[in-house]
Design an enzyme around this catalytic site. Sequence first.
Site, PDB file in Angstrom:
ATOM      1  N   LYS A  82     -18.500  -8.519  -3.394  1.00 51.12           N
ATOM      2  CA  LYS A  82     -17.211  -8.827  -2.909  1.00 51.12           C
ATOM      3  C   LYS A  82     -17.215 -10.403  -2.839  1.00 51.12           C
ATOM      4  CE  LYS A  82     -13.484  -6.807  -0.994  1.00 51.12           C
ATOM      5  NZ  LYS A  82     -12.727  -5.720  -1.365  1.00 51.12           N
ATOM      6  N   GLY A 178       2.828   3.523   2.457  1.00 53.53           N
ATOM      7  CA  GLY A 178       3.064   2.207   1.622  1.00 53.53           C
ATOM      8  C   GLY A 178       2.586   2.833   0.244  1.00 53.53           C
TER       9      GLY A 178
HETATM   10  P1  NAD Z   1       0.109  -0.612   1.728  1.00 52.84           P
HETATM   11  O1  NAD Z   1       0.131  -2.202   2.304  1.00 52.84           O
HETATM   12  O2  NAD Z   1       0.973  -0.425   0.567  1.00 52.84           O
HETATM   13  O3  NAD Z   1       0.664   0.471   2.764  1.00 52.84           O
HETATM   14  C1  NAD Z   1      -0.072   0.455   3.998  1.00 52.84           C
HETATM   15  C2  NAD Z   1       1.337   1.196   4.665  1.00 52.84           C
HETATM   16  O4  NAD Z   1       0.907   1.281   6.236  1.00 52.84           O
HETATM   17  C3  NAD Z   1       2.574   0.049   4.819  1.00 52.84           C
HETATM   18  O5  NAD Z   1       3.645   0.487   4.773  1.00 52.84           O
HETATM   19  C4  NAD Z   1       2.395  -0.256   6.418  1.00 52.84           C
HETATM   20  O6  NAD Z   1       3.902  -0.545   7.126  1.00 52.84           O
HETATM   21  C5  NAD Z   1       1.668   0.823   7.088  1.00 52.84           C
HETATM   22  N1  NAD Z   1       1.166   0.668   8.315  1.00 52.84           N
HETATM   23  C6  NAD Z   1       0.505  -0.398   8.926  1.00 52.84           C
HETATM   24  N2  NAD Z   1       0.209  -0.181  10.187  1.00 52.84           N
HETATM   25  C7  NAD Z   1       0.494   0.853  10.532  1.00 52.84           C
HETATM   26  C8  NAD Z   1       0.645   1.691  11.619  1.00 52.84           C
HETATM   27  N3  NAD Z   1      -0.306   1.328  12.685  1.00 52.84           N
HETATM   28  N4  NAD Z   1       0.973   2.882  11.780  1.00 52.84           N
HETATM   29  C9  NAD Z   1       1.771   3.556  10.607  1.00 52.84           C
HETATM   30  N5  NAD Z   1       1.728   2.789   9.445  1.00 52.84           N
HETATM   31  C10 NAD Z   1       1.015   1.453   9.407  1.00 52.84           C
HETATM   32  O7  NAD Z   1      -1.391  -0.369   1.301  1.00 52.84           O
HETATM   33  P2  NAD Z   1      -2.005   0.633   0.410  1.00 52.84           P
HETATM   34  O8  NAD Z   1      -2.266  -0.018  -1.085  1.00 52.84           O
HETATM   35  O9  NAD Z   1      -0.910   1.965   0.327  1.00 52.84           O
HETATM   36  O10 NAD Z   1      -3.320   0.935   1.069  1.00 52.84           O
HETATM   37  C11 NAD Z   1      -3.469   1.838   2.277  1.00 52.84           C
HETATM   38  C12 NAD Z   1      -4.929   1.902   2.807  1.00 52.84           C
HETATM   39  O11 NAD Z   1      -5.588   2.627   1.644  1.00 52.84           O
HETATM   40  C13 NAD Z   1      -5.611   0.755   3.207  1.00 52.84           C
HETATM   41  O12 NAD Z   1      -6.164   1.065   4.143  1.00 52.84           O
HETATM   42  C14 NAD Z   1      -6.195   0.288   1.914  1.00 52.84           C
HETATM   43  O13 NAD Z   1      -7.225  -0.402   2.032  1.00 52.84           O
HETATM   44  C15 NAD Z   1      -6.845   1.741   1.408  1.00 52.84           C
HETATM   45  N6  NAD Z   1      -6.877   1.670  -0.099  1.00 52.84           N
HETATM   46  C16 NAD Z   1      -5.851   1.543  -0.937  1.00 52.84           C
HETATM   47  C17 NAD Z   1      -6.309   1.590  -2.373  1.00 52.84           C
HETATM   48  C18 NAD Z   1      -5.429   1.263  -3.414  1.00 52.84           C
HETATM   49  O14 NAD Z   1      -5.289   1.512  -4.540  1.00 52.84           O
HETATM   50  N7  NAD Z   1      -4.154   0.563  -2.864  1.00 52.84           N
HETATM   51  C19 NAD Z   1      -7.324   2.039  -2.824  1.00 52.84           C
HETATM   52  C20 NAD Z   1      -8.470   2.281  -1.729  1.00 52.84           C
HETATM   53  C21 NAD Z   1      -8.207   2.206  -0.424  1.00 52.84           C
END
Ligand code: NAD
Length: 345
Positions: A82, A178
């Site tokens: 990382k 999200g």
């Molecule tokens: P994103 O930012 O698109 O979505 C996150 C969503 O959570 C947003 O809509 C945000 O408003 C909402 N949110 C934030 N705080 C909140 C709360 N307290 N209660 C309810 N909703 C809340 O991110 P993402 O890409 O969808 O990723 C979501 C999670 O999955 C993250 O933890 C990320 O690290 C993990 N993740 C994502 C991927 C990927 O491919 N994008 C891969 C592995 C892990």
Amino acid sequence: MIDWKSHPAFDGHEDVVPVGDETLGFAGFVAIHSTALGPAAGGCRIWTYPNGAEDALTDALRLSRGMTYKNAMADLPLGGGKAVLYKMGADRSACFEQFGAQVEAIGGRYITAEDVGATVADMKAIARRTSYVAGIPKEAGQAGGDPSPMTSLGVFLSIKALLGGSVHGRTIAVQGVGAVGYGLCKLLADEGAKLIIADVNQANLERGKALGAQVADVASIHAAKADLFSPCALGAGLNAQTIPQLGAPIICGAANNQLATEEDGARLQARGVIYAPDYVVNAGGIINVSAEYLGESEAAVRARVEAIAPRLMHILAAAKAQGVLPHQAADHIVREKIAAAKGKA
Ligand code: NAD
């Protein structure tokens, strides 16, 4: 010289390389946890920390270890690394170009990509100086690109397996709609699941409502009565306060680092809640990103993502048979894979 080997987050890391340029005004670290299974892959995070370099090093050490586990568990020929940049200069493009040159100098032991705070434009700047970078828009016929749809698919297939092969008529509470959470909700709605959602972002919430989802309060979505709770927002949502209030008997979601502490795994078990280890089920994204680097096809990506659910069920069965927690069973499998690779080396 930084003394990273005596750092509390040190876990047998192979290397830590300070990166940056005083004139350009950026600084950070590349942490290489393990290259036992292949080059250390993991994104570049750009974040400002209260304690600057000290916090950035802690994050780089922890996150790189996490990447070793996620990549190994997904059966990818990759290790874990990382980059964390805690200072960014005014000429962002020049900073990333120089960072690219520094990644190149690591000689292929580390491959970078986007993480929190980084953009596709940043990766393009890095790519001007090194080929050890992924997360650049794909061209026709290539795998790669946006990781979220494959993350959603891996979580969806895992949920389906956990619920006995069908989600039809079952109630799923999704925290955060999200990129991943919304994609997941679409897959669930298409197969007849009932959805309860919560999000702090109104626009994202509206999109979810359009799928027919019921809305719950952000503060209590974890307590919603459901067949399964899917954390898809931030980490550390499963903790001493929320676990006693959980409204579903199964947890399976995309958020990274869902257990706030090691003890929270035991707390879930004590309540009889089944926990799908996060890094097992959310690997679709890294599978998709690494396909770009590994030159794999979309069919190969899909096959890797489809392997997630059977792997999860195997881990849960192994945990039960061994009398350990699911995340401990998962960690054990990874450590065995790495030890076997080191034995062959
Ligand atoms: P994103 O930012 O698109 O979505 C996150 C969503 O959570 C947003 O809509 C945000 O408003 C909402 N949110 C934030 N705080 C909140 C709360 N307290 N209660 C309810 N909703 C809340 O991110 P993402 O890409 O969808 O990723 C979501 C999670 O999955 C993250 O933890 C990320 O690290 C993990 N993740 C994502 C991927 C990927 O491919 N994008 C891969 C592995 C892990």
